[in-house]
Design an enzyme around this catalytic site. Structure first.
Site, PDB file in Angstrom:
ATOM      1  N   GLU A 177       0.900  -1.329   0.112  1.00  0.00           N
ATOM      2  CA  GLU A 177       0.320  -0.015   0.040  1.00  0.00           C
ATOM      3  C   GLU A 177       0.701   1.259  -0.169  1.00  0.00           C
ATOM      4  OE1 GLU A 177      -3.368   0.434  -0.050  1.00  0.00           O
ATOM      5  OE2 GLU A 177      -4.095  -1.496   0.511  1.00  0.00           O
ATOM      6  N   HIS A 215      -3.946  -3.211  -8.293  1.00  0.00           N
ATOM      7  CA  HIS A 215      -5.273  -3.716  -7.709  1.00  0.00           C
ATOM      8  C   HIS A 215      -6.239  -3.584  -8.810  1.00  0.00           C
ATOM      9  CE1 HIS A 215      -8.032  -3.861  -4.121  1.00  0.00           C
ATOM     10  NE2 HIS A 215      -8.054  -4.926  -4.679  1.00  0.00           N
ATOM     11  N   ASP A 225      -6.905   1.554  -8.188  1.00  0.00           N
ATOM     12  CA  ASP A 225      -5.570   1.642  -7.650  1.00  0.00           C
ATOM     13  C   ASP A 225      -4.488   0.919  -8.156  1.00  0.00           C
ATOM     14  OD1 ASP A 225      -7.025  -0.073  -6.158  1.00  0.00           O
ATOM     15  OD2 ASP A 225      -5.532  -0.321  -4.668  1.00  0.00           O
TER      16      ASP A 225
END
Length: 308
Positions: A177, A215, A225
């Site tokens: 992330e 993603h 994303d």
């Protein structure tokens, strides 16, 4: 005749004596503590091998002690994994350790943006029980890298989707992330830290270049994303993911089927428009319509020739 009988009796006694000795020795061996198959007490006193990569000595020593089970306390993912490991050995059986085995080895890396305010908020989100989401690494805007799960553990970052024949991406991937609200560029410090991390993961787990995805690749229409500002070209130049050659685009032949090419790349075409948008968000960036123009097809054809 008497002499023969005496000799026969003596011989029989001798045989019986030898058999008795042999039986005694055999019983002694079977009752010995040096059996070929180690008794289960060895299991109770044996600690499994630990992941000692990049861990200080005091952390390694603490990890050798199995955490105490408590119904009133929440266990960390590492503690849960440790307890599952201990429960995986059946103590009622004898134990002989085999040397050939595997653990969950990651073969994909999936990149996300957090869509949250800051690094601290994302970390807290991954530590709340009700969110049901996690990732292996979080990278801040300043380049700080926080690991939140052991690489060998299954994170909850991919969710529902499909890439090629893979529908359970969580079981085969590492999730990363990036602290980003979803509509802003990624700072250089953040991308530099990402490149170092990707190089480490690729080398450690022999992850193929094509297996670095976003993603949105896995879940077109559901996720977007990382956003259009993400530098996929820079990553591909370093060996993480794919990119086309903008200086040598050519018109594809008449028999080239762009939809088949998208499917070959891995996109789920259940929603064809969503798959095209996901592809264009990554490789075109300026036009996110579900229509493939001549340049889009040229990009797709170049990727097809180069990687597939």
């Amino acid at each position: 005749m008497i002499k023969i009988s005496v000799r026969l009796i003596a011989a029989l006694c001798g045989v019986m004596f030898l058999v008795g000795c042999s039986t005694a020795k055999k019983s002694k061996v079977l009752q010995s503590n040096t059996a070929v198959i180690t008794p289960s007490v060895i299991v109770e006193n044996s600690a499994p091998k630990l992941d000692t990569l990049n861990k200080p000595a005091e952390v390694i020593e603490q990890a050798k002690v199995a955490p105490a089970l408590s119904v009133n306390s929440e266990l960390t993912p590492e503690q849960q994994a440790w307890n599952m490991f201990l429960q995986g050995t059946s103590k009622q059986y004898d134990f002989a350790n085999a040397i050939h085995f595997d653990v969950r080895k990651p073969s994909f890396v999936m990149i996300h943006h957090t869509s949250q305010a800051n690094l601290a908020q994302t970390i807290r989100t991954f530590q709340l029980a009700h969110t049901k989401v996690s990732s292996h690494y979080v990278i801040g805007r300043d380049g700080r890298v926080v690991q939140m799960l052991n690489d060998y553990l299954r994170g909850w970052h991919a969710g529902r989707g499909k890439w090629g024949s893979i529908t359970d991406m969580n079981s085969v991937s590492i999730g990363i992330e990036l602290d980003n609200n979803g509509s802003e560029p990624f700072p250089d410090a953040q991308i530099n830290s990402l490149l170092v991390l990707l190089d480490t993961l690729k080398t450690k787990y022999s992850i193929p270049q094509k297996n670095f995805i976003g993603h949105a690749d896995f879940a077109p229409g559901r996720k977007d994303d990382p956003n259009v500002f993400f530098p996929w070209q820079l990553l591909a130049e370093r060996g993480f993911g794919i990119w086309y050659n903008p200086n040598y685009l050519m018109a594809p032949p008449s028999n080239f089927n762009p939809i088949d090419a998208l499917k070959l790349m891995g996109y789920d075409l259940t929603n064809q428009d969503a798959a095209i948008k996901s592809f264009k968000r990554k490789f075109v960036k300026s036009d996110l319509s579900p229509i493939l123009n001549d340049r889009d097809r040229g990009i797709l054809y170049d990727l097809y020739r180069k990687y597939y």
